[in-house]
Design a protein around this motif. Structure first.
Motif, PDB file in Angstrom:
ATOM      1  N   GLU A 127      -6.622   2.255   2.672  1.00  0.00           N
ATOM      2  CA  GLU A 127      -6.912   3.614   2.976  1.00  0.00           C
ATOM      3  C   GLU A 127      -6.807   3.540   4.319  1.00  0.00           C
ATOM      4  O   GLU A 127      -7.763   2.996   4.846  1.00  0.00           O
ATOM      5  CB  GLU A 127      -8.243   3.566   2.281  1.00  0.00           C
ATOM      6  CG  GLU A 127      -8.265   3.742   0.553  1.00  0.00           C
ATOM      7  CD  GLU A 127      -9.678   3.716   0.213  1.00  0.00           C
ATOM      8  OE1 GLU A 127     -10.663   3.861   1.182  1.00  0.00           O
ATOM      9  OE2 GLU A 127      -9.916   3.558  -0.906  1.00  0.00           O
ATOM     10  N   SER A 159      -9.884   4.861   6.250  1.00  0.00           N
ATOM     11  CA  SER A 159     -11.053   4.047   5.859  1.00  0.00           C
ATOM     12  C   SER A 159     -11.668   3.305   6.985  1.00  0.00           C
ATOM     13  O   SER A 159     -10.931   2.640   7.758  1.00  0.00           O
ATOM     14  CB  SER A 159     -10.923   3.131   4.809  1.00  0.00           C
ATOM     15  OG  SER A 159     -12.136   2.236   4.539  1.00  0.00           O
ATOM     16  N   GLY A 188      -8.715  -0.571   5.762  1.00  0.00           N
ATOM     17  CA  GLY A 188      -7.943   0.268   6.950  1.00  0.00           C
ATOM     18  C   GLY A 188      -6.731  -0.315   7.649  1.00  0.00           C
ATOM     19  O   GLY A 188      -6.225   0.368   8.121  1.00  0.00           O
TER      20      GLY A 188
END
Length: 85
Positions: free
Chosen positions: A19, A22, A28
């Motif tokens: 993600e 994130s 992330g």
């Protein structure tokens, strides 16, 4: 053949878990970097494999070739069917 399959599995897992927006460092940053690294390794593997086939190696990393060459050089008699005498 195991290497590309393993790389594709790693890429699929890393892509599904990443993600980018994130704030979590693992989801992330780590998973997107893992995906990019696996993609780069797969591309390098494909390029090296295609260049080795052009040079006339003829699939020297193929495990089936060794079995065929061993059968050819062991001098077995193909005329004898091995039946009862």
């Amino acid at each position: 053949m195991r290497r590309p399959i393993l790389l594709l599995i790693i890429m699929a897992i890393a892509y599904s878990q990443s993600e980018i927006m994130s704030p979590d460092i693992i989801k992330g940053v780590l998973f997107p970097l893992l995906f990019c690294a696996a993609l780069l390794i797969l591309l390098i593997w494909l390029i090296r494999r295609s260049h080795s086939n052009r040079r006339g190696d003829g699939g020297s990393d193929d495990s089936g070739g060794g079995v065929y060459s061993d059968e050819k050089s062991n001098g077995r008699d193909l005329g004898d069917s091995g039946g009862d005498e």
